[in-house]
Design a protein around this motif. Structure first.
Motif, mmCIF file in Angstrom:
data_model
loop_
_atom_site.group_PDB
_atom_site.id
_atom_site.type_symbol
_atom_site.label_atom_id
_atom_site.label_comp_id
_atom_site.label_asym_id
_atom_site.label_seq_id
_atom_site.Cartn_x
_atom_site.Cartn_y
_atom_site.Cartn_z
ATOM 1 N N VAL A 83 118.819 49.394 15.940
ATOM 2 C CA VAL A 83 117.772 48.672 15.231
ATOM 3 C C VAL A 83 117.992 47.181 15.440
ATOM 4 C CG1 VAL A 83 116.690 48.241 12.993
ATOM 5 C CG2 VAL A 83 117.591 50.511 13.521
ATOM 6 N N GLU A 141 111.900 52.208 11.007
ATOM 7 C CA GLU A 141 110.970 51.249 11.592
ATOM 8 C C GLU A 141 110.592 50.156 10.595
ATOM 9 O OE1 GLU A 141 107.686 53.458 13.034
ATOM 10 O OE2 GLU A 141 108.818 54.439 14.650
ATOM 11 N N GLY A 144 113.554 47.333 11.008
ATOM 12 C CA GLY A 144 113.500 46.491 12.197
ATOM 13 C C GLY A 144 112.922 47.268 13.359
ATOM 14 N N GLU A 145 113.083 46.732 14.543
ATOM 15 C CA GLU A 145 112.577 47.383 15.746
ATOM 16 C C GLU A 145 113.562 48.441 16.217
ATOM 17 O OE1 GLU A 145 111.209 46.261 20.333
ATOM 18 O OE2 GLU A 145 111.930 44.698 18.949
ATOM 19 N N ARG A 147 115.246 50.931 18.698
ATOM 20 C CA ARG A 147 115.485 51.047 20.138
ATOM 21 C C ARG A 147 116.577 52.095 20.380
ATOM 22 N NH1 ARG A 147 115.883 44.755 22.261
ATOM 23 N NH2 ARG A 147 113.801 44.059 21.554
ATOM 24 N N VAL A 230 118.385 39.600 16.480
ATOM 25 C CA VAL A 230 117.387 39.246 17.476
ATOM 26 C C VAL A 230 117.938 38.148 18.365
ATOM 27 C CG1 VAL A 230 115.053 38.377 17.836
ATOM 28 C CG2 VAL A 230 115.539 39.880 15.911
#
Length: 327
Positions: A83, A141, A144-145, A147, A230
């Motif tokens: 994440v 989700e 965060g994003e 992956r 990030v």
């Protein structure tokens, strides 16, 4: 002529009776045939209906059996997910809250702060009920994003049944040994039964522990969640004279840094090479000194030089007559 007519009438009557008998027999046969055919057709229809019902029931039964088999299967689910979030510490806290709200727990948690170029990160291992695995992953989700998602399901039904069968057999054996201990006639028999009972009891507890661990893995899925920060957005250097000056300064610093690194890598080699050169130079000097000292013989070292000494060539010779007259 009168006697012939009664005979003809009798013959006609007999033929008519025979014909009527044949017609009645054929009608009876046809009736029996039609009744038999109707019965057989009805039996065929009933058989077809039964077969159709059986087919329809057989078409539903495997589905029910398959659903029951699917329900009886034991699946161990594990997964890993990455994440990306602005604040990994806050995101890790949200992940822990999600796991607890789903009825699970956090087994391990590790966080690292940002140090230099290394971004902040967090790692968690959470256990959630198997029925809530998909919902928990979907809820990530909101943190965060998501992956690099990976979910793996392993069927351990065979292992579970094997453990159950072995544990049941050992439990039965333990009960029999306890009964034998009660019926033991001698102390030796009692001690032997007690020793065997202890061994089998230990094996039974080991199997029960393995079964409990497997049941926990089946009931609770394991998720490894990695939260990373990030990546910062690269900013362009300002243009114009100041931008060129800043770029040149940065290039100079980078070059000096590279030279320092190269010098640090070569310094040990330079020191070793200097020591070797000094040793070689010292050895060459010693060799030259020894060669200079040994070149002149010792007997000739004490003789006077060429200026009027006794060793001067022609010193003992008498002067020539012409030379003396000229003088």
């Amino acid at each position: 002529m009168r006697t012939a007519r009664p005979l003809a009438l009798v013959v006609v009557a007999l033929l008519g009776g025979a014909l009527l008998a044949g017609c009645s027999a054929s009608s009876g046969d046809m009736a029996s045939f039609s009744s038999d055919d109707a019965g057989s057709m009805s039996e065929v229809g009933e058989a077809g209906a039964v077969d159709a019902a059986a087919d329809s029931s057989s078409g539903i039964a495997p589905a029910d059996e398959g659903a029951a088999t699917q329900a009886d299967r034991e699946i161990v689910t594990t997964g890993s997910v990455t994440v990306v979030a602005d604040d990994p510490a806050a995101a890790a806290e949200e992940v822990a809250e999600l796991a607890e709200s789903a009825g699970g727990r956090v087994e391990s948690r590790r966080q690292t702060e940002r140090e230099g170029d290394a971004p902040a990160s967090a790692e968690l291992t959470v256990r959630v009920p198997s029925a809530q695995t998909t919902a928990t992953v979907d809820a990530l989700e909101q943190v965060g994003e998501v992956r690099d998602l990976s979910i793996e399901a392993v069927d351990v039904t065979g292992t579970a049944r094997d453990l159950d069968a072995r544990a049941e057999a050992l439990a039965t054996s333990v009960e029999r040994l306890r009964a034998l201990m009660g019926d033991a006639a001698t102390t030796e028999d009692l001690l032997a039964a007690e020793q065997e009972l202890t061994t089998r009891q230990a094996e039974l507890e080991s199997l029960q522990s393995q079964r409990a661990a497997l049941t926990d893995q089946v009931s609770m899925s394991t998720l490894h969640v990695t939260v990373v920060q990030v990546a910062p957005v690269e900013r362009l250097a300002p243009g114009g004279f100041l931008g060129g000056l800043q770029n040149g300064w940065n290039a100079l610093l980078a070059t000096l840094n590279g030279l320092v690194v190269v010098l640090g890598a070569l310094l040990p080699w330079l020191v070793v090479a200097g020591v070797v050169l000094l040793v070689v130079r010292w050895v060459l000097r010693r060799v030259r000194r020894r060669a200079g000292d040994g070149g002149t013989p010792p007997a000739e070292s004490g003789r006077p030089g060429p200026e009027g000494g006794p060793d001067t060539p022609g010193a003992d010779r008498e002067p020539l007559v012409g030379a003396s007259a000229r003088e």
